[in-house]
Design an enzyme around this catalytic site. Structure first.
Site, PDB file in Angstrom:
ATOM      1  N   ASN A   8     -14.152  40.787  25.202  1.00  0.00           N
ATOM      2  CA  ASN A   8     -14.679  39.350  25.615  1.00  0.00           C
ATOM      3  C   ASN A   8     -15.037  38.650  24.266  1.00  0.00           C
ATOM      4  O   ASN A   8     -16.146  39.053  23.683  1.00  0.00           O
ATOM      5  CB  ASN A   8     -15.723  39.434  26.697  1.00  0.00           C
ATOM      6  CG  ASN A   8     -16.161  37.839  26.713  1.00  0.00           C
ATOM      7  OD1 ASN A   8     -15.577  36.871  26.306  1.00  0.00           O
ATOM      8  ND2 ASN A   8     -17.340  37.913  27.324  1.00  0.00           N
ATOM      9  N   LYS A  10     -15.785  35.786  23.877  1.00  0.00           N
ATOM     10  CA  LYS A  10     -16.687  34.490  23.630  1.00  0.00           C
ATOM     11  C   LYS A  10     -16.147  33.357  22.990  1.00  0.00           C
ATOM     12  O   LYS A  10     -15.066  33.373  22.674  1.00  0.00           O
ATOM     13  CB  LYS A  10     -18.176  34.882  23.623  1.00  0.00           C
ATOM     14  CG  LYS A  10     -18.705  36.335  23.970  1.00  0.00           C
ATOM     15  CD  LYS A  10     -20.105  36.587  24.020  1.00  0.00           C
ATOM     16  CE  LYS A  10     -20.185  38.170  24.411  1.00  0.00           C
ATOM     17  NZ  LYS A  10     -21.543  38.357  25.008  1.00  0.00           N
ATOM     18  N   HIS A  90     -19.263  35.505  34.526  1.00  0.00           N
ATOM     19  CA  HIS A  90     -20.060  36.112  33.069  1.00  0.00           C
ATOM     20  C   HIS A  90     -21.636  35.532  33.162  1.00  0.00           C
ATOM     21  O   HIS A  90     -21.529  34.121  33.518  1.00  0.00           O
ATOM     22  CB  HIS A  90     -19.274  35.809  31.822  1.00  0.00           C
ATOM     23  CG  HIS A  90     -19.735  36.713  30.851  1.00  0.00           C
ATOM     24  ND1 HIS A  90     -20.776  36.468  30.123  1.00  0.00           N
ATOM     25  CD2 HIS A  90     -19.296  37.701  30.342  1.00  0.00           C
ATOM     26  CE1 HIS A  90     -21.242  37.224  29.198  1.00  0.00           C
ATOM     27  NE2 HIS A  90     -20.388  38.148  28.926  1.00  0.00           N
ATOM     28  N   GLU A  92     -23.231  34.496  30.941  1.00  0.00           N
ATOM     29  CA  GLU A  92     -23.457  33.270  30.051  1.00  0.00           C
ATOM     30  C   GLU A  92     -23.219  32.149  30.913  1.00  0.00           C
ATOM     31  O   GLU A  92     -23.713  30.946  30.527  1.00  0.00           O
ATOM     32  CB  GLU A  92     -22.797  33.653  28.710  1.00  0.00           C
ATOM     33  CG  GLU A  92     -23.399  34.705  27.869  1.00  0.00           C
ATOM     34  CD  GLU A  92     -22.604  35.545  27.005  1.00  0.00           C
ATOM     35  OE1 GLU A  92     -21.659  34.891  26.615  1.00  0.00           O
ATOM     36  OE2 GLU A  92     -23.040  36.489  26.138  1.00  0.00           O
ATOM     37  N   GLU A 160     -22.552  44.207  34.548  1.00  0.00           N
ATOM     38  CA  GLU A 160     -23.229  43.818  33.227  1.00  0.00           C
ATOM     39  C   GLU A 160     -24.442  43.462  33.466  1.00  0.00           C
ATOM     40  O   GLU A 160     -24.776  42.244  33.763  1.00  0.00           O
ATOM     41  CB  GLU A 160     -22.226  42.644  32.849  1.00  0.00           C
ATOM     42  CG  GLU A 160     -20.899  42.769  32.450  1.00  0.00           C
ATOM     43  CD  GLU A 160     -20.319  42.047  31.324  1.00  0.00           C
ATOM     44  OE1 GLU A 160     -19.907  42.627  30.269  1.00  0.00           O
ATOM     45  OE2 GLU A 160     -20.675  40.609  31.310  1.00  0.00           O
ATOM     46  N   GLY A 166     -25.279  41.658  24.666  1.00  0.00           N
ATOM     47  CA  GLY A 166     -25.804  41.241  23.344  1.00  0.00           C
ATOM     48  C   GLY A 166     -26.962  41.574  22.924  1.00  0.00           C
ATOM     49  O   GLY A 166     -27.539  41.092  21.754  1.00  0.00           O
ATOM     50  N   SER A 205     -23.518  45.975  25.478  1.00  0.00           N
ATOM     51  CA  SER A 205     -23.609  46.602  24.375  1.00  0.00           C
ATOM     52  C   SER A 205     -23.019  47.984  23.963  1.00  0.00           C
ATOM     53  O   SER A 205     -23.588  48.923  23.646  1.00  0.00           O
ATOM     54  CB  SER A 205     -25.445  46.984  24.173  1.00  0.00           C
ATOM     55  OG  SER A 205     -26.068  45.682  24.186  1.00  0.00           O
TER      56      SER A 205
HETATM   57  C1  PEP Z   1     -20.190  40.801  27.133  1.00  0.00           C
HETATM   58  O1  PEP Z   1     -19.919  39.570  26.780  1.00  0.00           O
HETATM   59  O2  PEP Z   1     -19.485  40.839  28.448  1.00  0.00           O
HETATM   60  C2  PEP Z   1     -20.596  41.617  26.749  1.00  0.00           C
HETATM   61  C3  PEP Z   1     -20.791  42.917  27.479  1.00  0.00           C
HETATM   62  O3  PEP Z   1     -21.204  41.834  25.531  1.00  0.00           O
HETATM   63  P1  PEP Z   1     -21.804  42.926  24.341  1.00  0.00           P
HETATM   64  O4  PEP Z   1     -20.950  43.845  24.321  1.00  0.00           O
HETATM   65  O5  PEP Z   1     -21.862  42.057  23.315  1.00  0.00           O
HETATM   66  O6  PEP Z   1     -23.171  43.134  24.906  1.00  0.00           O
END
Ligand code: PEP
Length: 243
Positions: A8, A10, A90, A92, A160, A166, A205
């Site tokens: 992803n 973003k 998601h 975000e 998630e 992040g 992460s």
């Molecule tokens: C994500 O944006 O879905 C995500 C898991 O980000 P990160 O891997 O940076 O934690």
């Protein structure tokens, strides 16, 4: 079942970054797992045209196929330019755009209507985990976000934990195992035998150094990767761990 590693991007990436996608695509010739990249909208067509071995996806869509919705893009339009999977829900977007479970369900239905795979993201906040409400939150999100028909082709579920996205924080192995086993149980009891093969991704992460251990957990069928998907060398380390 084969694993899916989905990146992803973003709101990162310009045309120069297509070279990263090409490197990933070349690596994915003859590997034993599925790989996808969800770049920002403006790169989807070029990414699709320049890849053979990976899928290209999108990060969001509108609930309708078309209409007077300035600035929006539909699932049908995304498929038209090569998207095969579309992220919905998601965290975000839940936070920044006030997307509710109800809207997320409508978006997942829109993705299915258009014929792509909806990657439905669910996960608890740190507050909810501390209050021991993780499984309850996951159940509420699945009850309210998943469409009536869920099968391995039209749906992927991404677990998630919001606090792991992040941040560099990763849940304990047992915490991931318990969330994924709960999600699998819910899918099987709600959607029947076919749901045993619906992929459940872990996201939060993931990087080359922790991917192998995460992929060894039962019911972890791949990963949704943010930060570590932006550089081909980092992302390829994760793909290696899955294949
Ligand atoms: C994500 O944006 O879905 C995500 C898991 O980000 P990160 O891997 O940076 O934690």
């Amino acid at each position: 079942m084969s694993k899916l590693v989905a990146g992803n991007w973003k709101m990162f990436g310009d045309q120069n970054m297509l070279s990263e996608i090409k490197v990933i695509d070349q690596y994915c010739h003859k590997i034993d797992c599925e790989v996808a990249i969800c770049p920002p909208f403006q790169l989807i067509l070029s990414a699709h045209q320049q890849t053979k071995n990976i899928k290209i996806g999108a990060q969001n869509c509108h609930i309708n196929a078309n209409g007077p919705h300035t600035g929006e893009v539909s699932a049908e339009m995304l498929i038209d330019v090569g998207a095969e999977l579309i992220l919905v829900g998601h965290s975000e977007r839940r936070q920044d755009n006030n997307e509710t479970n109800k809207i997320i369900k409508q978006k997942a239905e829109a993705v299915q209507r258009a014929g792509a795979t909806a990657v439905v993201c669910i996960g608890e906040t740190l507050e909810e985990r501390k209050a021991d409400r993780t499984l309850q939150v996951l159940q509420e999100q699945m009850l309210n976000c998943l469409p009536k028909n869920v099968n391995p082709k039209n749906t992927v579920v991404a677990y998630e934990p919001v606090w792991a996205i992040g941040t560099g924080l990763v849940p304990e192995i047992d915490q991931i195992r318990s969330a994924h086993s709960f999600i699998r149980g819910f899918l099987a009891s709600t959607f029947g035998a076919e749901a045993h093969n619906v992929k459940i991704l872990y996201g939060g992460s993931v990087k080359g150094s922790n991917a192998r251990e995460i992929f060894s957990i039962s019911n972890v069928n791949g990963a949704l990767v943010g930060g570590a998907s932006l550089k081909s060398s980092d992302f390829i380390e994760i793909i290696k761990a899955a294949s």
